[in-house]
Design a protein around this motif. Structure first.
Motif, PDB file in Angstrom:
ATOM      1  N   ILE A 159       0.832  -1.204   0.000  1.00 24.01           N
ATOM      2  CA  ILE A 159       0.000   0.000   0.000  1.00 24.01           C
ATOM      3  C   ILE A 159       0.865   1.250   0.000  1.00 24.01           C
ATOM      4  N   ASN A 160       1.925   1.241   0.811  1.00 22.37           N
ATOM      5  CA  ASN A 160       2.775   2.425   0.924  1.00 22.37           C
ATOM      6  C   ASN A 160       3.667   2.614  -0.289  1.00 22.37           C
ATOM      7  N   THR A 161       4.253   1.553  -0.791  1.00 21.84           N
ATOM      8  CA  THR A 161       5.209   1.704  -1.890  1.00 21.84           C
ATOM      9  C   THR A 161       4.514   2.007  -3.213  1.00 21.84           C
ATOM     10  N   LEU A 162       3.317   1.499  -3.411  1.00 27.43           N
ATOM     11  CA  LEU A 162       2.624   1.749  -4.666  1.00 27.43           C
ATOM     12  C   LEU A 162       2.185   3.202  -4.820  1.00 27.43           C
ATOM     13  N   SER A 163       2.218   3.939  -3.727  1.00 29.56           N
ATOM     14  CA  SER A 163       1.873   5.363  -3.796  1.00 29.56           C
ATOM     15  C   SER A 163       3.030   6.246  -3.349  1.00 29.56           C
ATOM     16  N   ALA A 164       4.237   5.703  -3.299  1.00 28.89           N
ATOM     17  CA  ALA A 164       5.359   6.436  -2.712  1.00 28.89           C
ATOM     18  C   ALA A 164       6.023   7.403  -3.684  1.00 28.89           C
ATOM     19  N   VAL A 165       6.001   7.095  -4.990  1.00 27.74           N
ATOM     20  CA  VAL A 165       6.722   7.917  -5.948  1.00 27.74           C
ATOM     21  C   VAL A 165       5.889   9.133  -6.322  1.00 27.74           C
ATOM     22  N   LYS A 166       6.461  10.314  -6.158  1.00 28.57           N
ATOM     23  CA  LYS A 166       5.789  11.557  -6.563  1.00 28.57           C
ATOM     24  C   LYS A 166       6.084  11.825  -8.031  1.00 28.57           C
ATOM     25  N   SER A 167       5.033  11.988  -8.826  1.00 23.57           N
ATOM     26  CA  SER A 167       5.202  12.196 -10.257  1.00 23.57           C
ATOM     27  C   SER A 167       5.248  13.684 -10.580  1.00 23.57           C
ATOM     28  N   ALA A 233      12.478  -1.922 -15.533  1.00 20.11           N
ATOM     29  CA  ALA A 233      11.384  -1.601 -16.452  1.00 20.11           C
ATOM     30  C   ALA A 233      10.023  -1.663 -15.761  1.00 20.11           C
ATOM     31  N   TYR A 234       9.980  -2.093 -14.501  1.00 23.04           N
ATOM     32  CA  TYR A 234       8.722  -2.235 -13.771  1.00 23.04           C
ATOM     33  C   TYR A 234       8.443  -0.987 -12.929  1.00 23.04           C
ATOM     34  N   ASP A 235       7.214  -0.914 -12.414  1.00 17.04           N
ATOM     35  CA  ASP A 235       6.840   0.199 -11.542  1.00 17.04           C
ATOM     36  C   ASP A 235       7.331  -0.007 -10.116  1.00 17.04           C
ATOM     37  N   ARG A 258      23.519   0.753  -7.176  1.00 16.89           N
ATOM     38  CA  ARG A 258      23.689   2.205  -7.292  1.00 16.89           C
ATOM     39  C   ARG A 258      23.797   2.648  -8.750  1.00 16.89           C
ATOM     40  N   LEU A 259      24.347   1.779  -9.583  1.00 19.30           N
ATOM     41  CA  LEU A 259      24.511   2.120 -10.989  1.00 19.30           C
ATOM     42  C   LEU A 259      23.206   1.993 -11.763  1.00 19.30           C
ATOM     43  N   HIS A 260      22.382   0.986 -11.429  1.00 17.36           N
ATOM     44  CA  HIS A 260      21.237   0.648 -12.288  1.00 17.36           C
ATOM     45  C   HIS A 260      19.870   1.023 -11.725  1.00 17.36           C
ATOM     46  N   THR A 261      19.760   1.349 -10.451  1.00 16.26           N
ATOM     47  CA  THR A 261      18.431   1.640  -9.894  1.00 16.26           C
ATOM     48  C   THR A 261      17.808   2.854 -10.571  1.00 16.26           C
ATOM     49  N   ARG A 262      16.620   2.632 -11.164  1.00 11.80           N
ATOM     50  CA  ARG A 262      15.872   3.713 -11.787  1.00 11.80           C
ATOM     51  C   ARG A 262      14.406   3.708 -11.354  1.00 11.80           C
ATOM     52  N   THR A 263      13.980   2.658 -10.708  1.00  8.27           N
ATOM     53  CA  THR A 263      12.586   2.549 -10.275  1.00  8.27           C
ATOM     54  C   THR A 263      12.554   2.207  -8.799  1.00  8.27           C
ATOM     55  N   LEU A 264      11.406   2.336  -8.192  1.00  7.95           N
ATOM     56  CA  LEU A 264      11.290   2.107  -6.751  1.00  7.95           C
ATOM     57  C   LEU A 264      11.444   0.622  -6.436  1.00  7.95           C
ATOM     58  N   SER A 265      12.249   0.321  -5.438  1.00  9.67           N
ATOM     59  CA  SER A 265      12.430  -1.054  -4.979  1.00  9.67           C
ATOM     60  C   SER A 265      12.221  -1.108  -3.477  1.00  9.67           C
ATOM     61  N   SER A 332       7.323  10.345  -1.662  1.00 11.21           N
ATOM     62  CA  SER A 332       6.329  11.077  -0.882  1.00 11.21           C
ATOM     63  C   SER A 332       6.802  11.240   0.566  1.00 11.21           C
ATOM     64  N   PRO A 333       6.540  12.391   1.156  1.00 14.26           N
ATOM     65  CA  PRO A 333       6.974  12.641   2.544  1.00 14.26           C
ATOM     66  C   PRO A 333       6.374  11.662   3.546  1.00 14.26           C
ATOM     67  N   HIS A 334       5.170  11.163   3.283  1.00 11.37           N
ATOM     68  CA  HIS A 334       4.563  10.263   4.274  1.00 11.37           C
ATOM     69  C   HIS A 334       5.354   8.968   4.411  1.00 11.37           C
ATOM     70  N   VAL A 335       6.184   8.648   3.424  1.00 11.62           N
ATOM     71  CA  VAL A 335       7.054   7.479   3.513  1.00 11.62           C
ATOM     72  C   VAL A 335       8.398   7.859   4.113  1.00 11.62           C
ATOM     73  N   THR A 336       8.992   8.898   3.631  1.00 15.71           N
ATOM     74  CA  THR A 336      10.361   9.246   4.040  1.00 15.71           C
ATOM     75  C   THR A 336      10.453   9.771   5.466  1.00 15.71           C
ATOM     76  N   GLN A 337       9.419  10.474   5.926  1.00 17.04           N
ATOM     77  CA  GLN A 337       9.505  11.066   7.259  1.00 17.04           C
ATOM     78  C   GLN A 337       9.507  10.036   8.365  1.00 17.04           C
ATOM     79  N   ARG A 338       8.916   8.893   8.130  1.00 22.62           N
ATOM     80  CA  ARG A 338       8.804   7.858   9.178  1.00 22.62           C
ATOM     81  C   ARG A 338       9.929   6.841   9.113  1.00 22.62           C
TER      82      ARG A 338
END
Length: 343
Positions: A159-167, A233-235, A258-265, A332-338
């Motif tokens: 629930i948290n990760t699927l809404s974590a990326v700010k577009s 290539a995934y979300d 560090r070299l290849h991360t481009r999407t949320l994991s 999103s701040p609701h993820v990073t702040q906690r």
């Protein structure tokens, strides 16, 4: 003068006799009530991060109440069924040689290859820990077996990760339409029973959100590296375990991430945080602490069958700040702040 000396010597001899009698009594009591012996059986090997944490929590909790001897089945490095069966038999032989008062196990393979074939409904109490999700498949608990199962906060994590990326504003509508119901999710893990069980659970939860989970399950480190690149290539990428990945190199994998991360994991294993942006992790020590407290209760006279099976409750949230920086992701701040900062 001679009489005084004689009386002094007599008193001293008397004290010596009393002291000797007391020491003899203490020795007799000690001989009659030896320190109980607990046998800890790990499914894995020394140096395995998860089972080391369980053993650490166990020993810290039970110190002074029980002498703990450890046996390591080493089933991650010797994963054939024949090897695991032999390891279970060797653990049982170790128990019989020691005549342990209590057996404490960690993780599924100790349950499958030691508890089930040799210890069910026996006289020796058994406390298991680290079994994934449920012990029902092993016919547990029984009259002499109880324990703590290991669960991960998967629904909360998704629930948290699927809404974590700010577009960005011009992509916000598209992103909101895709997540979570149409999110493309990949599970990257080892080809092992534990990861297969986790994958099944995650896919069930994802289905309730209207999506599903693809998977890459590997045995070799080079395949893991390739899978990590494909995962971008995934979300959302869920990073599973690496314990069964032969040749896994921590330093190489960390540079690769560090070299290849481009999407949320995200990961639910704290030892995989070098390769994931977010972590919703369990605490291995909690499993060992609970097992130690259960063993103490059994030593105090409570039958194992009267101790209910429980699940772990403690979790931690982590943010890998280096991966966030190198990937350019904005969360999103609701993820990073906690979250605790992992560097």
């Amino acid at each position: 003068m001679a009489d005084q000396t004689s009386r002094h010597c007599s008193r001293r001899s008397g004290w010596r006799a009393v002291t000797a009698a007391c020491l003899s009594l203490i020795a007799c009591v000690a001989a009659a009530s030896p320190t109980p012996l607990c046998l800890y059986v790990s499914s894995y090997h020394p140096g395995h991060v998860w089972s080391d944490g369980i053993e650490r929590g166990l020993r810290q909790t039970i110190d002074g109440r029980c002498e703990v001897t450890s046996f390591y089945m080493d089933t991650n490095r010797r994963p054939s069924v024949n090897d695991m069966q032999n390891a279970g038999l060797a653990a049982f032989e170790r128990y019989r040689n020691l005549q342990a008062d209590i057996i404490i196990t960690s993780d599924d393979n100790a349950a499958r290859y030691l508890i089930v074939p040799y210890l069910l409904d026996g006289d020796t109490p058994v406390v298991f820990s680290g079994i994934n999700w449920s012990a029902e498949e092993y016919g547990l608990p029984t009259g002499n077996v109880t324990g703590i199962v290991e669960v991960a906060p998967l629904r909360h994590m998704l629930i948290n990760t699927l809404s974590a990326v700010k577009s960005p504003a011009d992509e916000q509508a598209r992103s909101q339409k895709r997540l979570p119901g149409e999110a493309r999710i990949l599970y990257l893990g080892s080809d092992s029973p534990g990861d297969l069980k986790m994958l099944t659970r995650i896919d069930t939860i994802a289905n309730s959100f209207g999506t599903s989970v693809d998977s890459i399950l590997v045995n070799e480190f080079d395949s893991w590296l390739s899978g990590y690149r494909l995962a971008q290539a995934y979300d959302l990428v869920i990073i599973g375990n690496n314990a069964n990945v032969r040749g896994f190199d921590h330093d190489v994998a960390r540079r690769h991430a560090r070299l290849h991360t481009r999407t949320l994991s995200v990961t639910y294993n704290d030892w995989m945080m070098d390769y994931a942006v977010l972590g919703y992790t369990r605490l291995a020590e909690e499993q060992g602490e609970w097992a130690g407290l259960a063993a103490i209760a059994i030593l105090d006279g409570l039958p194992a069958g009267e101790i209910p099976v429980v699940a772990n409750r403690r979790f931690e949230t982590w943010l890998n700040t280096r991966l966030v920086e190198s990937s350019g992701l904005v969360l999103s701040p609701h993820v990073t702040q906690r979250a605790k900062k992992y560097q």
